[in-house]
Design a protein around this motif. Structure first.
Motif, PDB file in Angstrom:
ATOM      1  N   UNK A  88       0.810  -1.219   0.000  1.00 37.75           N
ATOM      2  CA  UNK A  88       0.000   0.000   0.000  1.00 37.75           C
ATOM      3  C   UNK A  88       0.846   1.272   0.000  1.00 37.75           C
ATOM      4  N   UNK A  89       1.930   1.289   0.725  1.00 43.65           N
ATOM      5  CA  UNK A  89       2.736   2.500   0.803  1.00 43.65           C
ATOM      6  C   UNK A  89       3.547   2.750  -0.465  1.00 43.65           C
ATOM      7  N   UNK A  90       3.514   1.812  -1.402  1.00 41.29           N
ATOM      8  CA  UNK A  90       4.182   1.987  -2.693  1.00 41.29           C
ATOM      9  C   UNK A  90       3.196   2.397  -3.785  1.00 41.29           C
ATOM     10  N   UNK A  91       1.928   2.526  -3.428  1.00 38.45           N
ATOM     11  CA  UNK A  91       0.875   2.731  -4.417  1.00 38.45           C
ATOM     12  C   UNK A  91       0.199   4.077  -4.206  1.00 38.45           C
ATOM     13  N   UNK A  92      -0.046   4.780  -5.297  1.00 42.42           N
ATOM     14  CA  UNK A  92      -0.801   6.030  -5.286  1.00 42.42           C
ATOM     15  C   UNK A  92      -2.209   5.730  -5.803  1.00 42.42           C
ATOM     16  N   UNK A  93      -3.193   5.927  -4.929  1.00 41.67           N
ATOM     17  CA  UNK A  93      -4.595   5.708  -5.288  1.00 41.67           C
ATOM     18  C   UNK A  93      -5.274   7.071  -5.383  1.00 41.67           C
ATOM     19  N   UNK A  94      -5.883   7.338  -6.521  1.00 39.28           N
ATOM     20  CA  UNK A  94      -6.634   8.585  -6.660  1.00 39.28           C
ATOM     21  C   UNK A  94      -8.093   8.282  -6.943  1.00 39.28           C
ATOM     22  N   UNK A  95      -8.962   9.129  -6.419  1.00 40.96           N
ATOM     23  CA  UNK A  95     -10.379   9.014  -6.730  1.00 40.96           C
ATOM     24  C   UNK A  95     -10.975  10.412  -6.842  1.00 40.96           C
ATOM     25  N   UNK A  96     -12.237  10.462  -7.288  1.00 39.29           N
ATOM     26  CA  UNK A  96     -12.868  11.744  -7.618  1.00 39.29           C
ATOM     27  C   UNK A  96     -14.341  11.710  -7.226  1.00 39.29           C
ATOM     28  N   UNK A  97     -14.918  12.906  -7.153  1.00 42.46           N
ATOM     29  CA  UNK A  97     -16.357  13.036  -6.933  1.00 42.46           C
ATOM     30  C   UNK A  97     -16.849  14.262  -7.676  1.00 42.46           C
ATOM     31  N   UNK A  98     -18.070  14.172  -8.197  1.00 40.84           N
ATOM     32  CA  UNK A  98     -18.636  15.318  -8.894  1.00 40.84           C
ATOM     33  C   UNK A  98     -19.520  14.975 -10.070  1.00 40.84           C
ATOM     34  N   UNK A  99     -19.495  13.704 -10.501  1.00 35.27           N
ATOM     35  CA  UNK A  99     -20.420  13.237 -11.528  1.00 35.27           C
ATOM     36  C   UNK A  99     -21.543  12.442 -10.851  1.00 35.27           C
ATOM     37  N   UNK A 100     -22.650  12.182 -11.555  1.00 38.19           N
ATOM     38  CA  UNK A 100     -23.795  11.498 -10.925  1.00 38.19           C
ATOM     39  C   UNK A 100     -23.402  10.188 -10.255  1.00 38.19           C
ATOM     40  N   UNK A 101     -23.825  10.050  -8.986  1.00 35.66           N
ATOM     41  CA  UNK A 101     -23.451   8.869  -8.215  1.00 35.66           C
ATOM     42  C   UNK A 101     -24.651   8.208  -7.545  1.00 35.66           C
ATOM     43  N   UNK A 102     -25.512   8.997  -6.908  1.00 34.76           N
ATOM     44  CA  UNK A 102     -26.715   8.422  -6.291  1.00 34.76           C
ATOM     45  C   UNK A 102     -27.876   9.391  -6.500  1.00 34.76           C
ATOM     46  N   UNK A 103     -29.088   8.906  -6.225  1.00 33.65           N
ATOM     47  CA  UNK A 103     -30.291   9.693  -6.462  1.00 33.65           C
ATOM     48  C   UNK A 103     -30.399  10.864  -5.486  1.00 33.65           C
ATOM     49  N   UNK A 104     -31.192  11.854  -5.883  1.00 35.04           N
ATOM     50  CA  UNK A 104     -31.452  12.980  -5.005  1.00 35.04           C
ATOM     51  C   UNK A 104     -30.533  14.150  -5.300  1.00 35.04           C
ATOM     52  N   UNK A 105     -30.744  15.253  -4.591  1.00 37.63           N
ATOM     53  CA  UNK A 105     -30.011  16.491  -4.892  1.00 37.63           C
ATOM     54  C   UNK A 105     -28.566  16.502  -4.415  1.00 37.63           C
ATOM     55  N   UNK A 106     -28.130  15.485  -3.660  1.00 37.98           N
ATOM     56  CA  UNK A 106     -26.775  15.505  -3.100  1.00 37.98           C
ATOM     57  C   UNK A 106     -25.852  14.463  -3.730  1.00 37.98           C
ATOM     58  N   UNK A 107     -26.341  13.794  -4.768  1.00 39.37           N
ATOM     59  CA  UNK A 107     -25.557  12.710  -5.366  1.00 39.37           C
ATOM     60  C   UNK A 107     -24.722  13.126  -6.551  1.00 39.37           C
ATOM     61  N   UNK A 108     -24.489  14.420  -6.713  1.00 37.93           N
ATOM     62  CA  UNK A 108     -23.856  14.912  -7.928  1.00 37.93           C
ATOM     63  C   UNK A 108     -23.194  16.269  -7.633  1.00 37.93           C
ATOM     64  N   UNK A 109     -22.343  16.698  -8.535  1.00 37.65           N
ATOM     65  CA  UNK A 109     -21.756  18.036  -8.556  1.00 37.65           C
ATOM     66  C   UNK A 109     -20.768  18.314  -7.410  1.00 37.65           C
ATOM     67  N   UNK A 110     -20.683  19.564  -6.961  1.00 33.98           N
ATOM     68  CA  UNK A 110     -19.557  19.957  -6.121  1.00 33.98           C
ATOM     69  C   UNK A 110     -19.899  20.533  -4.772  1.00 33.98           C
ATOM     70  N   UNK A 111     -21.043  20.187  -4.205  1.00 29.65           N
ATOM     71  CA  UNK A 111     -21.365  20.684  -2.872  1.00 29.65           C
ATOM     72  C   UNK A 111     -20.512  19.983  -1.824  1.00 29.65           C
ATOM     73  N   UNK A 112     -20.348  20.624  -0.680  1.00 28.86           N
ATOM     74  CA  UNK A 112     -19.643  19.995   0.430  1.00 28.86           C
ATOM     75  C   UNK A 112     -20.360  18.709   0.843  1.00 28.86           C
ATOM     76  N   UNK A 113     -21.678  18.746   0.813  1.00 26.96           N
ATOM     77  CA  UNK A 113     -22.477  17.569   1.167  1.00 26.96           C
ATOM     78  C   UNK A 113     -22.110  16.379   0.282  1.00 26.96           C
ATOM     79  N   UNK A 114     -22.046  16.613  -1.030  1.00 25.15           N
ATOM     80  CA  UNK A 114     -21.741  15.512  -1.949  1.00 25.15           C
ATOM     81  C   UNK A 114     -20.300  15.036  -1.801  1.00 25.15           C
ATOM     82  N   UNK A 115     -19.357  15.974  -1.768  1.00 25.48           N
ATOM     83  CA  UNK A 115     -17.956  15.594  -1.780  1.00 25.48           C
ATOM     84  C   UNK A 115     -17.556  14.829  -0.530  1.00 25.48           C
ATOM     85  N   UNK A 116     -18.028  15.277   0.629  1.00 26.16           N
ATOM     86  CA  UNK A 116     -17.681  14.579   1.865  1.00 26.16           C
ATOM     87  C   UNK A 116     -18.282  13.180   1.890  1.00 26.16           C
TER      88      UNK A 116
END
Length: 330
Positions: A88-116
Motif C-alpha cells: 500500500x505505501x508503494x501505491x498512489x490511489x486517486x479518486x474523484x467526486x462530482x459526476x452522478x453517483x446516487x439519487x437525489x439532490x446531493x448525489x452529484x456536482x460539487x457541494x460539500x455535502x456531496x464531496x464529503x
C-alpha cells in the motif's frame, strides 16, 4: 498474496508532479473501463498486477466508475486486500467526486455535502483509511467554487486524502482554485485534464503555462482519444469497438473520412519511428514537462506492456514535431 517483480522500479523513470514531493510513473492505469461488476475479475486482477509489476504505481479511479457506479472501487479494493495490501505505501490511489453517483439532490456536482459523503463511501469501497489524491471531478456551475475547494481541502486536513486535485477546470476556475487552496493551507497538487493530439484544449488555453508558473503538475486522460489514436480504426469501425456501441463518448459520426486520413498519416509517421501509433501518441502527450503522467485504460495485460514501450523511443526531432503539426492542421 501477490509477490511483486523485484525489478519493477528499474523499468521506469518517475516524474515529479510539479514542485511537490510526489513522483508519478509516466504511465498510470485508469479504471474507468473494464473494472465493472460484469467484467471478468481474474482479468481485471491480472491487468492491475501486470501494471504494478512493471512499475506503474498510480491507479486512477472515481466514485462513479463501473458499471454500476462504485464497482471499480470495490474491485480495486478487493485486489488491494487480496493481492497488494502489503504494498500500500508503494501505491498512489486517486479518486474523484462530482459526476452522478446516487439519487437525489446531493448525489452529484460539487457541494460539500456531496464531496464529503462521496469520499467516505469511496474509502469504504476501497477498504482504505485515505486516498493519495482526491479530485473535484468537474467544476460545478451552481455551487460556489469556494465551497467545493473548501470541501476538498477539509478532506486533506482530516487525513482522508494526502493531496488535493482538480479535474476538467478551465482557466478561470483553475486560477481561482489555485488561490483558494493556497489560502486554505492545502496547496493544489495536480490538474487532471483531457489531452491528446486530437484534443489540444490545455495548449489552446495556455493551461500548461499557468500550472508551471505555480509549480503544479498535470495528469492527462484520454491521450489515445478513446482509442482513435491506435490501429483499431485504421480500416473502419470494428464490431465490438467503443464507437460501435450505443451510448459511449465515442460515436460513429465523430469518425469522419477526414479524421481517418489524419490518423492514417500519423500512423505512417509512427511506423517510420518504429513505434505503434498508440506509443507515439503517448510520447507526444507527455512531451511537455508540465505533464507528469498519462492515464491509459487496458482490456488486456498485453496492452499495458505495449504502451510502456513509448518510453524507450528516441525523442521527437523538430522535423517530426513539425510533420505532426502539419498533419493535425490539415
Amino acid at each position: 498474496m501477490h509477490t511483486a517483480d523485484s525489478e519493477r522500479y528499474n523499468k521506469l523513470d518517475y516524474v515529479r508532479c510539479g514542485k511537490s514531493g510526489l513522483k508519478l510513473p509516466p504511465l498510470s492505469l485508469g479504471l474507468w473501463h473494464n473494472f465493472g461488476q460484469e467484467d471478468d475479475y481474474e482479468k481485471s486482477k491480472k491487468i492491475v498486477l501486470t501494471a504494478f509489476d512493471n512499475g506503474i504505481t498510480h491507479f486512477d479511479l472515481a466514485n462513479n466508475y463501473g458499471p454500476p457506479p462504485g464497482a471499480a472501487e470495490q474491485r480495486f479494493g478487493k485486489i488491494l486486500r487480496e493481492e497488494l495490501g502489503r504494498y500500500r505505501d508503494e501505491i498512489v490511489v486517486s479518486t474523484k467526486a462530482g459526476h452522478p453517483m446516487w439519487d437525489g439532490p446531493y448525489g452529484n456536482w460539487g457541494s460539500k455535502k456531496h464531496l464529503k459523503a462521496s469520499l467516505d463511501q469511496s474509502l469504504e469501497r476501497l477498504g482504505l483509511d485515505y486516498v493519495d489524491i482526491f479530485y473535484t471531478h468537474r467544476p460545478d456551475p451552481e455551487t460556489p467554487i469556494e465551497e467545493t475547494i473548501q470541501a476538498v481541502s477539509d478532506s486533506v486536513k482530516a487525513g482522508k486524502a494526502l493531496y488535493p486535485g482538480i479535474s476538467k477546470y478551465k482557466i478561470e476556475g483553475t486560477v481561482k482554485a489555485l488561490e483558494l487552496f493556497e489560502e486554505l493551507g492545502t496547496p493544489l497538487l495536480v490538474h487532471q485534464i483531457n489531452y491528446s493530439m486530437l484534443d489540444r484544449t490545455p495548449e489552446n488555453l495556455r493551461l500548461w503555462e499557468i500550472l508551471k508558473a505555480k509549480g503544479k503538475g498535470a495528469v492527462v486522460f484520454s491521450p489515445l482519444a478513446q482509442g482513435l489514436l491506435t490501429d483499431k480504426y485504421l480500416n473502419g469501425i470494428p464490431e465490438g469497438s467503443r464507437a460501435a456501441r450505443e451510448g459511449t463518448f465515442l460515436s460513429r459520426d465523430k469518425i469522419t473520412p477526414e479524421l481517418l486520413e489524419k490518423i492514417k498519416k500519423l500512423n505512417k509517421l509512427a511506423r517510420q519511428r518504429s513505434q505503434t501509433l498508440a506509443q507515439m501518441a503517448l510520447q507526444w502527450a507527455t512531451r511537455d514537462d508540465c505533464v507528469c503522467s498519462a492515464i491509459v485504460g487496458a482490456s488486456r495485460p498485453e496492452q499495458i506492456l505495449d504502451s510502456l514501450k513509448f518510453k524507450k523511443a528516441e525523442p521527437f526531432s523538430d522535423e517530426e514535431l513539425n510533420k505532426i503539426e502539419n498533419i493535425l492542421s490539415d
